[in-house]
Design an enzyme around this catalytic site. Sequence first.
Site, PDB file in Angstrom:
ATOM      1  N   CYS A 143      13.100  54.427  10.466  1.00 55.64           N
ATOM      2  CA  CYS A 143      12.954  53.740   9.176  1.00 55.64           C
ATOM      3  C   CYS A 143      12.422  52.359   9.526  1.00 55.64           C
ATOM      4  O   CYS A 143      11.361  52.266  10.162  1.00 55.64           O
ATOM      5  CB  CYS A 143      14.276  53.703   8.410  1.00 55.64           C
ATOM      6  SG  CYS A 143      15.736  53.260   9.377  1.00 55.64           S
ATOM      7  N   ASN A 181      15.653  51.818   0.220  1.00 53.01           N
ATOM      8  CA  ASN A 181      16.358  50.940   1.158  1.00 53.01           C
ATOM      9  C   ASN A 181      17.814  50.675   0.771  1.00 53.01           C
ATOM     10  O   ASN A 181      18.308  51.168  -0.245  1.00 53.01           O
ATOM     11  CB  ASN A 181      15.588  49.617   1.339  1.00 53.01           C
ATOM     12  CG  ASN A 181      15.497  48.823   0.036  1.00 53.01           C
ATOM     13  OD1 ASN A 181      16.354  48.938  -0.844  1.00 53.01           O
ATOM     14  ND2 ASN A 181      14.466  48.001  -0.087  1.00 53.01           N
ATOM     15  N   ASP A 199      19.985  52.881   9.774  1.00 56.77           N
ATOM     16  CA  ASP A 199      20.520  53.312   8.481  1.00 56.77           C
ATOM     17  C   ASP A 199      20.007  54.705   8.108  1.00 56.77           C
ATOM     18  O   ASP A 199      20.647  55.708   8.383  1.00 56.77           O
ATOM     19  CB  ASP A 199      20.162  52.295   7.390  1.00 56.77           C
ATOM     20  CG  ASP A 199      20.928  50.986   7.544  1.00 56.77           C
ATOM     21  OD1 ASP A 199      22.153  51.047   7.724  1.00 56.77           O
ATOM     22  OD2 ASP A 199      20.305  49.915   7.480  1.00 56.77           O
ATOM     23  N   ASN A 206       6.103  46.231   4.833  1.00 55.00           N
ATOM     24  CA  ASN A 206       6.770  45.717   6.033  1.00 55.00           C
ATOM     25  C   ASN A 206       5.796  45.110   7.047  1.00 55.00           C
ATOM     26  O   ASN A 206       6.192  44.369   7.938  1.00 55.00           O
ATOM     27  CB  ASN A 206       7.585  46.827   6.714  1.00 55.00           C
ATOM     28  CG  ASN A 206       8.975  46.943   6.121  1.00 55.00           C
ATOM     29  OD1 ASN A 206       9.234  46.495   5.016  1.00 55.00           O
ATOM     30  ND2 ASN A 206       9.880  47.569   6.853  1.00 55.00           N
TER      31      ASN A 206
END
Length: 616
Positions: free
Chosen positions: A383, A322, A388, A297
């Site tokens: 996250c 994910n 989520d 990321n």
Amino acid sequence: MTAPHVTLGEVLPERAVQNRLTNPGTENCSLCASRESLKMEPLAVTLLPGEERVIDKDIMYICPFSGPVKGKVFITNYRLYFKSADADPSVTLNVPLGAIGRVEKMGGASSRGENSYGLDITCKDMRNLRFALKQEGHSRRDIFDILFRYAFPLSHGLLLFAYLSQEKYEENGWSVYKPMEEFRRQGLPTDKWRITFINDNYELCDTYPTILVVPFKATEEDLRKVSTFRSRGRIPVLSWIHRENQAVICRCSQPLVGMSGKRNKDDERYLDVIREANGTAKLTIYDARPSVNAVANKATGGGYEGDDTYQNAELVFLDIHNIHVMRESLKKLKDIVYPNVEESHWLSSLESTHWLEHIKLVLSGAIQVADKISGGNSVVVHCSDGWDRTAQLTSLAMLMLDSHYRTLRGFQVLLEKEWISFGHKFASRIGHGDKNHADQDRSPIFVQFIDCVWQMTKQFPTAFEFNERLLMTILDHLFSCRFGTFLYNCESARDTNEVRSKTVSLWSLVNSDSTSYLNPFYTPESSRVLYPVASMRHLELWVTYYIRWNPRIRQQQQSPVEQRYMELLALRDEYLKKLEELQLTDSSPNSSHLSNSSASNAASPTQHINHLHTPF
């Protein structure tokens, strides 16, 4: 509240439906005559207030369990309903259009083979439907166009059904969650934590709620500076505080470290202020992602808190995959349970879906969070964007730590707070009213969370005030678009679309019939922390949800013990009523002549009642 019962036949016009809805006691004689002349058995279903018939048609349902079934399908602005014409036992389908994810044409005008021309419907609730029509005269064109239009209203400039519903309930579900009341229940504010309205107009973060709890030492300017270094401006804010040891669960999104390894002194100091609030030696940062994903990321400007820059913190990766991995996993699960259960290699097939493995990792992460808090150490959970996996972890940890969230209303507050107000992207993940079935944003994150809750209710059958029916009702209406509760991605979007004033809350339905959702074995234990066993040996597939459409799978109906318990409760209520009647009779002026023996007889129901308090 009962909706009027409307009987629909092939020739029933829209105006007549409206007439019957507004005047359910009247009967249209001309309709009776036309039905009589057609010698046609009418198709019956109870319409919701605000629900209108759009089309009905003779059709063949290709049932995956019993083969082709002739009947009639009718479509309203809320549902698809099918009833067989002469099958024994009769076959019915009642599918909210919101649960439809994809509609495709099957076969063409020149297709050969019986029942090769029709419609294929993929649903979001673990089932598929197939209908066959006659090939001549483009017989499916009208039903395909109407179904496509009403199943995906937002793609056609139409309103979701929640905005058309005229349902009325005794309870107003929108009043269930009041942020200030919930924070006060937790014992906030304190001398270390304050309530801020900096996000009152969604200026700090457009996906956060308006009321936030932040460290007392952090100024409004500090919050603004921190928001520039957190993805989507989702700064660390308090979700829950432990009343005794004052340890807190904070949630946020990833820091914007990037490939160059950027630092932000304000963010580093802010996390240290969170740590200092209850004297935690080392703040634990739980990053829900696998470490390799967190590193990757950085390429898109994200990243994680490095040990060198956040010196009073420890970083723990929880290895939860994910949204794309979860979507594929549930798809594989559907393949092995619908329409036929893969019997010959069931265990290996189930294992190959990795669904229970993902459930295990989510539960295991939440257990680690709860354990740290119980030990007096504050934690920060994130996250990538914090809407989520973060919501899964914080809400499950809070469910383990706080018995209030294990009550019927407390669980509603938990969902409203951690999922709805903190911006889980329900619209993107579910695709309400949207025809783009292949959208990469779709993912069953919330379904997975509810599955984790179900696993906990199985391991602690007396710890939850609510039952399995509540969990299934929540998931059904996650898709249905009948209520406004799960619509849109965040609070700011709900405000813009006037959800609270123009739609009904799911909790209005639930709380107007709360007894249907209660667990008869519930035993309140205020201080108990629940630690479920998150091992593959102790987790099981939620058969009554994932395989409920298969008639060959024996549904796990109410257990005999639970059924007997409910019977005893009903008997107790009956005796209490009789006792009350006897006491009223005894206290009336005309009963003064009653003898002592009569009075002793009147007390006898109490003896029966005492025997009914059977411990289970």
